[in-house]
Scaffold this motif. Structure first.
Motif, mmCIF file in Angstrom:
data_model
loop_
_atom_site.group_PDB
_atom_site.id
_atom_site.type_symbol
_atom_site.label_atom_id
_atom_site.label_comp_id
_atom_site.label_asym_id
_atom_site.label_seq_id
_atom_site.Cartn_x
_atom_site.Cartn_y
_atom_site.Cartn_z
ATOM 1 N N ASP A 85 30.028 27.271 36.515
ATOM 2 C CA ASP A 85 29.272 26.089 36.118
ATOM 3 C C ASP A 85 28.027 26.009 36.994
ATOM 4 O OD1 ASP A 85 28.390 23.441 35.641
ATOM 5 O OD2 ASP A 85 30.441 22.850 35.105
ATOM 6 N N ALA A 86 26.866 25.925 36.363
ATOM 7 C CA ALA A 86 25.623 25.831 37.133
ATOM 8 C C ALA A 86 24.980 24.456 36.925
ATOM 9 C CB ALA A 86 24.663 26.951 36.734
ATOM 10 N N GLY A 87 25.805 23.470 36.567
ATOM 11 C CA GLY A 87 25.305 22.112 36.383
ATOM 12 C C GLY A 87 25.087 21.766 34.929
ATOM 13 N N GLU A 88 25.634 20.640 34.519
ATOM 14 C CA GLU A 88 25.549 20.165 33.131
ATOM 15 C C GLU A 88 25.995 21.268 32.174
ATOM 16 O OE1 GLU A 88 21.710 18.324 32.683
ATOM 17 O OE2 GLU A 88 22.247 16.736 34.069
ATOM 18 N N ASP A 89 25.136 21.657 31.223
ATOM 19 C CA ASP A 89 25.551 22.671 30.256
ATOM 20 C C ASP A 89 25.128 24.083 30.662
ATOM 21 O OD1 ASP A 89 26.727 20.700 28.768
ATOM 22 O OD2 ASP A 89 25.138 20.584 27.266
ATOM 23 N N ARG A 90 24.708 24.246 31.897
ATOM 24 C CA ARG A 90 24.296 25.586 32.333
ATOM 25 C C ARG A 90 25.498 26.351 32.879
ATOM 26 N NH1 ARG A 90 18.919 26.281 33.921
ATOM 27 N NH2 ARG A 90 19.528 27.249 35.877
ATOM 28 N N ARG A 91 25.566 27.621 32.483
ATOM 29 C CA ARG A 91 26.616 28.485 32.998
ATOM 30 C C ARG A 91 25.978 29.791 33.469
ATOM 31 N NH1 ARG A 91 28.583 24.233 31.906
ATOM 32 N NH2 ARG A 91 30.575 23.823 30.852
ATOM 33 N N HIS A 92 26.460 30.261 34.599
ATOM 34 C CA HIS A 92 26.006 31.532 35.152
ATOM 35 C C HIS A 92 27.065 32.577 34.782
ATOM 36 C CE1 HIS A 92 24.910 33.925 39.068
ATOM 37 N NE2 HIS A 92 24.709 34.594 37.965
ATOM 38 N N ILE A 93 26.654 33.580 34.057
ATOM 39 C CA ILE A 93 27.602 34.610 33.607
ATOM 40 C C ILE A 93 27.235 35.949 34.233
ATOM 41 C CG2 ILE A 93 28.624 35.771 31.622
ATOM 42 C CD1 ILE A 93 27.803 33.402 29.900
ATOM 43 N N ALA A 94 28.168 36.501 34.986
ATOM 44 C CA ALA A 94 27.973 37.819 35.593
ATOM 45 C C ALA A 94 28.912 38.807 34.909
ATOM 46 C CB ALA A 94 28.269 37.753 37.088
ATOM 47 N N VAL A 95 28.353 39.906 34.480
ATOM 48 C CA VAL A 95 29.123 40.947 33.802
ATOM 49 C C VAL A 95 29.094 42.195 34.662
ATOM 50 C CG1 VAL A 95 29.303 42.382 31.725
ATOM 51 C CG2 VAL A 95 28.407 40.047 31.550
ATOM 52 N N SER A 96 30.246 42.738 34.940
ATOM 53 C CA SER A 96 30.245 43.997 35.681
ATOM 54 C C SER A 96 31.368 44.900 35.213
ATOM 55 C CB SER A 96 30.402 43.737 37.184
ATOM 56 O OG SER A 96 31.685 43.229 37.433
ATOM 57 N N ARG A 97 31.075 46.153 35.230
ATOM 58 C CA ARG A 97 32.128 47.149 35.002
ATOM 59 C C ARG A 97 32.532 47.604 36.387
ATOM 60 N NH1 ARG A 97 33.180 49.828 29.909
ATOM 61 N NH2 ARG A 97 31.794 48.973 28.357
ATOM 62 N N SER A 98 33.757 47.304 36.764
ATOM 63 C CA SER A 98 34.165 47.692 38.113
ATOM 64 C C SER A 98 34.324 49.210 38.195
ATOM 65 C CB SER A 98 35.442 46.966 38.501
ATOM 66 O OG SER A 98 36.198 46.647 37.364
ATOM 67 N N PRO A 99 34.242 49.765 39.411
ATOM 68 C CA PRO A 99 34.229 51.208 39.568
ATOM 69 C C PRO A 99 35.506 51.857 39.056
ATOM 70 C CG PRO A 99 34.469 50.126 41.705
ATOM 71 C CD PRO A 99 34.174 49.061 40.686
#
Ligand code: ADP
Ligand code: MG
Length: 139
Positions: free
Chosen positions: A125-139
């Motif tokens: 949650d980055a406040g109100e309707d903001r979302r921080h999405i991190a995508v990673s392919r782990s090793p």
């Protein structure tokens, strides 16, 4: 590795899932992390849509635990939120990870045996309707 994205609506989070679906193949495992209400289920709805499955049906698989959606590949949607550790072990998630389908798991941290070569989605949650999405392919 995909750059992080900020979304400002549920629909945008779904779109992020839809984009990721284009790069998924049967056998892939998508591990989703994030608090209640972060948008994990919304992201999975996008995955289903991107795979050509009936995305409107995608909700938290609370009672069924594992829901199946059929598109260009099978999508198995799992939510571990309400499960005890022993119940998670009993699900047989290893067997679900097969050549036939894509597995998406909410509250993935509860699966101690999760594969380390999975695609990881972290939604904050980055406040109100903001979302921080991190995508990673782990090793
Ligand atoms: P989770 O599965 O992580 O518990 P859900 O996808 O079920 O979360 O719910 C996310 C909630 O947050 C929904 O009520 C949705 O409308 C709201 N929301 C607000 N902004 C966003 C956003 N940018 N992305 C996703 N959901 C959002
Ligand atoms: Mg959910």
């Amino acid at each position: 590795m995909t750059p992080d994205v900020i979304t400002t609506s549920e629909e945008e989070t779904e779109s992020a899932g839809e984009r990721l679906a284009g790069s998924l193949a049967p056998g892939d495992v998508v591990l989703l992390y994030g608090d209640l209400g972060a948008g994990k289920t919304a992201f999975v709805r996008g995955l289903a849509r991107g795979l050509g499955a009936a995305a409107d049906d995608v909700s938290s698989p609370t009672f069924t635990i594992i829901q199946e959606y059929s598109g260009r590949a099978m999508l198995y949607h799992v939510d571990l939120y309400r499960l005890e550790p022993l119940e998670v072990d009993d699900l047989g998630l290893d067997e679900l990870v097969s050549a036939e389908g894509i597995v998406a798991i909410e509250w993935a941290e509860r699966w101690t045996g999760r594969p380390d070569d999975a695609i990881e989605i972290r939604i904050a949650d980055a406040g109100e309707d903001r979302r921080h999405i991190a995508v990673s392919r782990s090793p």
